[in-house]
Design an enzyme around this catalytic site. Structure first.
Site, short mmCIF file in Angstrom:
data_model
loop_
_atom_site.label_atom_id
_atom_site.label_comp_id
_atom_site.label_asym_id
_atom_site.label_seq_id
_atom_site.Cartn_x
_atom_site.Cartn_y
_atom_site.Cartn_z
N ASP A 237 0.82 -1.21 0.00
CA ASP A 237 0.00 0.00 0.00
C ASP A 237 0.85 1.27 0.00
OD1 ASP A 237 -2.67 1.28 0.27
OD2 ASP A 237 -1.85 1.96 2.18
N LEU A 318 -7.12 6.07 2.39
CA LEU A 318 -7.38 7.06 1.35
C LEU A 318 -6.22 7.24 0.39
CD1 LEU A 318 -9.12 9.83 3.50
CD2 LEU A 318 -10.21 8.10 2.08
N ARG A 319 -5.16 6.43 0.56
CA ARG A 319 -4.02 6.60 -0.33
C ARG A 319 -4.40 6.36 -1.79
NH1 ARG A 319 -0.57 3.66 3.70
NH2 ARG A 319 0.67 5.23 4.79
N GLY A 320 -5.25 5.37 -2.03
CA GLY A 320 -5.66 5.07 -3.40
C GLY A 320 -6.34 6.26 -4.06
#
Length: 425
Positions: A237, A318-320
């Protein structure tokens, strides 16, 4: 050995042989001596790599916007993973650095300055500058944490009051590229240290109460063969984008790549010179894209669509969402435009999300295909209309069945209890 030196230094301080403690920072940096060896062999040109368009695009987008968070390239042996990364550095412009600085400090931007250079900058000193190529630092599998982060001479710190710091690989990679080949075989703790520095842009070294903080802003690129092992989901991730590469099956591309490679090995300098114009054109295009990136806009509707897709795919965190927004804007800047479209999001969303989804070993569909299918459904109005109608019919049928069940159930009967035979109609 390090603890023994620290004990001797502490003893020396107690015996009064040490002077007053100072906080001056001394950075040990090796001075390059003139070499008598032949010039280094040039890298295989980036523009001559056939196929692997998804991998090349992901690398170029990270050059346009380093805040995307790097690239993870997984694939079989001999698929030009390392060749593409080493060729990428030739696409980057030369940078201005402070002369003799071990952190590749910028002479004008405090965010990219080492501690000593930053202090000189604040004191108003004139910093001598030189031009250098953007650094490419390769992290070997056998590296230790001290080699990566750097070390502090405890004895000199206690006896002389000097922070003697030996820079590590993170210091050398500042403002450049850090490449980890076979990242899936590297110790998880070391990978975590590198990714933490990549995300924060800082490297902190703590040894026996002595602390050094210096900038470590670089493009993180990792590659590996999935047959040799997988990375933990928490580490996956942390990479901004991920691509899977395979051996070229197109006969024309495969033959051309073989011919180019043979010509390169026969005379590397002549082969590189033959495509110098293409390399220069791509370098200029990347530099223009980096300047244009600030003016690129993305609509609120597309941002809502991105978050909706991530929510439907059950992406953790929320990285995506953030990476998709940045990658789409970088793609638009690279192609010379200023407005993100649905097609731009479609081209980057799979590479930003396929490594963030939970893997089911029994599922024949890979994660990237799942993302592409859902995006098609969400952006096709006809499909969405049919799904809404089917959903409405299911809800009406469920409500009707529930109402009939309540009508046939005797008064006071519990939910799910047998209500007897249905009445004769």
């Amino acid at each position: 050995m390090q603890s023994l030196q620290g004990q001797r230094a502490f003893t020396a301080v107690r015996q009064g042989r040490a002077g007053p403690l100072r906080t001056r920072l001394v950075v040990r940096s090796s001075v390059a001596l003139p070499s008598t060896k032949a010039a280094k062999k040039p890298n295989f040109p980036f523009v001559k790599i056939q196929g692997q368009e998804e991998m090349k695009l992901a690398l170029l987008l990270n050059v346009v916007d380093p805040n995307i968070g790097g690239v993870l390239i997984m694939g079989d042996r001999g698929t030009a993973k390392s060749v593409a990364v080493r060729a990428l550095v030739d696409m980057l412009p030369d940078i201005d650095v402070v002369e003799g600085d071990a952190f590749n400090s910028s002479p004008t931007d405090p965010k990219f300055m080492g501690p000593d250079t930053l202090q000189r900058f604040r004191n108003g000193e004139k910093l001598p500058t030189v031009r250098m190529r953007t650094p490419l630092v390769e992290l070997p599998l056998g590296a230790t944490e001290d080699r990566i982060c750097g070390t502090i001479d405890i004895e000199k710190a206690l006896t002389q009051g000097i922070k003697a710091y030996e820079p590590g690989l993170l210091a050398k990679a500042n403002r450049g590229i850090l490449y980890v080949d076979e990242v899936n075989l590297l110790d998880d703790g070391l990978v975590d240290v590198v990714l933490d520095s990549s995300a924060s842009g800082l490297n902190t070294v703590e040894r026996e109460g002595v602390s050094i903080v210096h900038p470590a802003r670089f493009i993180m690129i990792g590659s590996g063969n999935p047959q040799e092992g997988e990375l933990r989901p928490q580490l996956l991730d942390r990479f901004g984008m991920s691509v899977n590469v395979a051996t070229l099956q197109d006969t024309k591309q495969r033959t051309q790549l073989v011919l180019d490679r043979l010509a390169y090995e026969a005379d590397p300098d002549a082969f590189v010179d033959s495509c110098k114009a293409e390399q220069t054109a791509l370098t200029d295009k990347l530099e223009a894209a980096r300047q244009r990136l600030r003016s690129v806009k993305i609509s609120e509707e597309l941002q809502i669509l991105i978050s909706d897709i991530c929510s439907r795919l059950d992406v953790d965190g929320l990285r995506g969402d953030i990476v998709i927004n940045r990658a789409a804007k970088a793609l638009v800047a690279f192609e010379g435009r200023t407005e993100v479209t649905t097609n731009d999001v479609e081209r980057v969303i799979s590479g930003c999300l396929n490594h963030r989804l939970r893997k089911d070993p029994l599922d024949p569909i890979d994660n990237g295909t799942k993302v592409a299918i859902l995006f098609k459904r969400m952006t096709d109005p006809e499909i969405m209309k049919r799904e809404e109608e089917a959903k409405k019919k299911r809800e009406e049928a469920a409500a009707k069945a529930k109402a009939e069940g309540k009508a046939d159930r005797p008064t006071g009967a519990k939910a799910g209890a047998w209500a007897g035979l249905p009445p004769r109609r």
